[in-house]
Design a protein around this motif. Structure first.
Motif, PDB file in Angstrom:
ATOM      1  N   UNK A 157      -3.762  -2.466  -2.070  1.00  0.00           N
ATOM      2  CA  UNK A 157      -3.626  -1.174  -2.141  1.00  0.00           C
ATOM      3  C   UNK A 157      -5.156  -0.472  -2.171  1.00  0.00           C
ATOM      4  N   UNK A 158      -5.361   0.660  -1.249  1.00  0.00           N
ATOM      5  CA  UNK A 158      -6.467   1.448  -1.466  1.00  0.00           C
ATOM      6  C   UNK A 158      -6.092   2.657  -2.327  1.00  0.00           C
ATOM      7  N   UNK A 159      -6.409   2.346  -3.558  1.00  0.00           N
ATOM      8  CA  UNK A 159      -5.722   3.238  -4.634  1.00  0.00           C
ATOM      9  C   UNK A 159      -6.199   4.882  -4.787  1.00  0.00           C
ATOM     10  N   UNK A 160      -7.588   5.141  -4.064  1.00  0.00           N
ATOM     11  CA  UNK A 160      -8.047   6.409  -4.448  1.00  0.00           C
ATOM     12  C   UNK A 160      -8.205   6.909  -2.826  1.00  0.00           C
ATOM     13  N   UNK A 161      -6.996   6.507  -2.215  1.00  0.00           N
ATOM     14  CA  UNK A 161      -6.971   7.145  -0.663  1.00  0.00           C
ATOM     15  C   UNK A 161      -6.130   8.066  -0.689  1.00  0.00           C
ATOM     16  N   UNK A 162      -6.728   9.480  -0.429  1.00  0.00           N
ATOM     17  CA  UNK A 162      -5.873  10.812  -0.380  1.00  0.00           C
ATOM     18  C   UNK A 162      -5.687  11.078   1.079  1.00  0.00           C
ATOM     19  N   UNK A 163      -6.610  10.694   2.106  1.00  0.00           N
ATOM     20  CA  UNK A 163      -6.501  11.132   3.315  1.00  0.00           C
ATOM     21  C   UNK A 163      -5.185  10.677   3.992  1.00  0.00           C
ATOM     22  N   UNK A 164      -4.440  11.453   4.735  1.00  0.00           N
ATOM     23  CA  UNK A 164      -3.223  10.766   5.374  1.00  0.00           C
ATOM     24  C   UNK A 164      -3.771  10.695   6.753  1.00  0.00           C
ATOM     25  N   UNK A 165      -3.422   9.505   7.499  1.00  0.00           N
ATOM     26  CA  UNK A 165      -4.035   9.055   8.780  1.00  0.00           C
ATOM     27  C   UNK A 165      -2.735   9.444   9.710  1.00  0.00           C
ATOM     28  N   UNK A 166      -3.038   9.563  11.069  1.00  0.00           N
ATOM     29  CA  UNK A 166      -2.179   9.834  12.058  1.00  0.00           C
ATOM     30  C   UNK A 166      -2.748  10.132  13.146  1.00  0.00           C
ATOM     31  N   UNK A 167      -2.035  10.621  14.313  1.00  0.00           N
ATOM     32  CA  UNK A 167      -2.893  10.541  15.666  1.00  0.00           C
ATOM     33  C   UNK A 167      -3.865  11.574  15.900  1.00  0.00           C
ATOM     34  N   UNK A 168      -4.134  12.671  14.836  1.00  0.00           N
ATOM     35  CA  UNK A 168      -5.121  13.644  15.076  1.00  0.00           C
ATOM     36  C   UNK A 168      -6.134  13.629  13.873  1.00  0.00           C
ATOM     37  N   UNK A 169      -6.106  12.369  13.064  1.00  0.00           N
ATOM     38  CA  UNK A 169      -6.845  12.524  11.734  1.00  0.00           C
ATOM     39  C   UNK A 169      -8.304  12.031  12.105  1.00  0.00           C
ATOM     40  N   UNK A 170      -8.840  11.790  13.173  1.00  0.00           N
ATOM     41  CA  UNK A 170     -10.147  11.553  13.562  1.00  0.00           C
ATOM     42  C   UNK A 170     -10.565  10.042  13.381  1.00  0.00           C
ATOM     43  N   UNK A 171      -9.739   9.316  12.715  1.00  0.00           N
ATOM     44  CA  UNK A 171      -9.925   7.953  12.653  1.00  0.00           C
ATOM     45  C   UNK A 171      -9.396   7.038  13.884  1.00  0.00           C
ATOM     46  N   UNK A 172     -10.066   5.923  14.297  1.00  0.00           N
ATOM     47  CA  UNK A 172      -9.490   5.021  15.667  1.00  0.00           C
ATOM     48  C   UNK A 172      -8.109   4.444  15.144  1.00  0.00           C
ATOM     49  N   UNK A 173      -7.289   4.607  15.979  1.00  0.00           N
ATOM     50  CA  UNK A 173      -6.064   3.947  15.713  1.00  0.00           C
ATOM     51  C   UNK A 173      -5.946   2.535  16.324  1.00  0.00           C
ATOM     52  N   UNK A 174      -5.693   1.614  15.674  1.00  0.00           N
ATOM     53  CA  UNK A 174      -5.710   0.132  16.061  1.00  0.00           C
ATOM     54  C   UNK A 174      -4.313  -0.445  16.073  1.00  0.00           C
TER      55      UNK A 174
END
Length: 98
Positions: free
Chosen positions: A7-24
């Motif tokens: 678990x990435x315990x301090x991860x508050x960002x929600x990923x999704x199609x428009x979050x700016x991170x590459x989907x794999x």
């Protein structure tokens, strides 16, 4: 190939199609490349999604690189390439399946 449950315990960002991170695409889910590692949603939190072991992609003749047409994803100390729903990483003269 095994996915660790870390678990990435301090991860508050929600990923999704428009979050700016590459989907794999990764099997039955989507990972997101973030700061050189991959995140996967799991049970209301984000896991570090990393493969276990070494799996060579047999008979992979295509050479990945800057202009190969596949998305590149920074992964730790190297670059993976998203190809047919999985990631390829160069390793000792061949390509590994991540």
């Amino acid at each position: 190939m095994t996915t660790l449950h870390l678990e990435h315990s301090a991860h508050t960002h929600t990923h999704g199609p428009d979050c700016g991170h590459a989907p794999v695409p990764h099997g039955d889910h989507v990972d997101y490349a973030h700061d050189g590692h991959l995140h996967r949603e799991h049970g209301g939190h984000w896991d570090e999604c990393e493969p276990g072991g070494h799996v060579a992609h047999q008979e992979h003749a295509h050479q990945h690189g800057q202009d190969c047409g596949h998305e590149s994803v920074l992964h730790g100390d190297h670059v993976d390439y998203v190809h047919d729903g999985h990631r390829h990483a160069q390793h000792n003269g061949h390509w590994d399946d991540h």
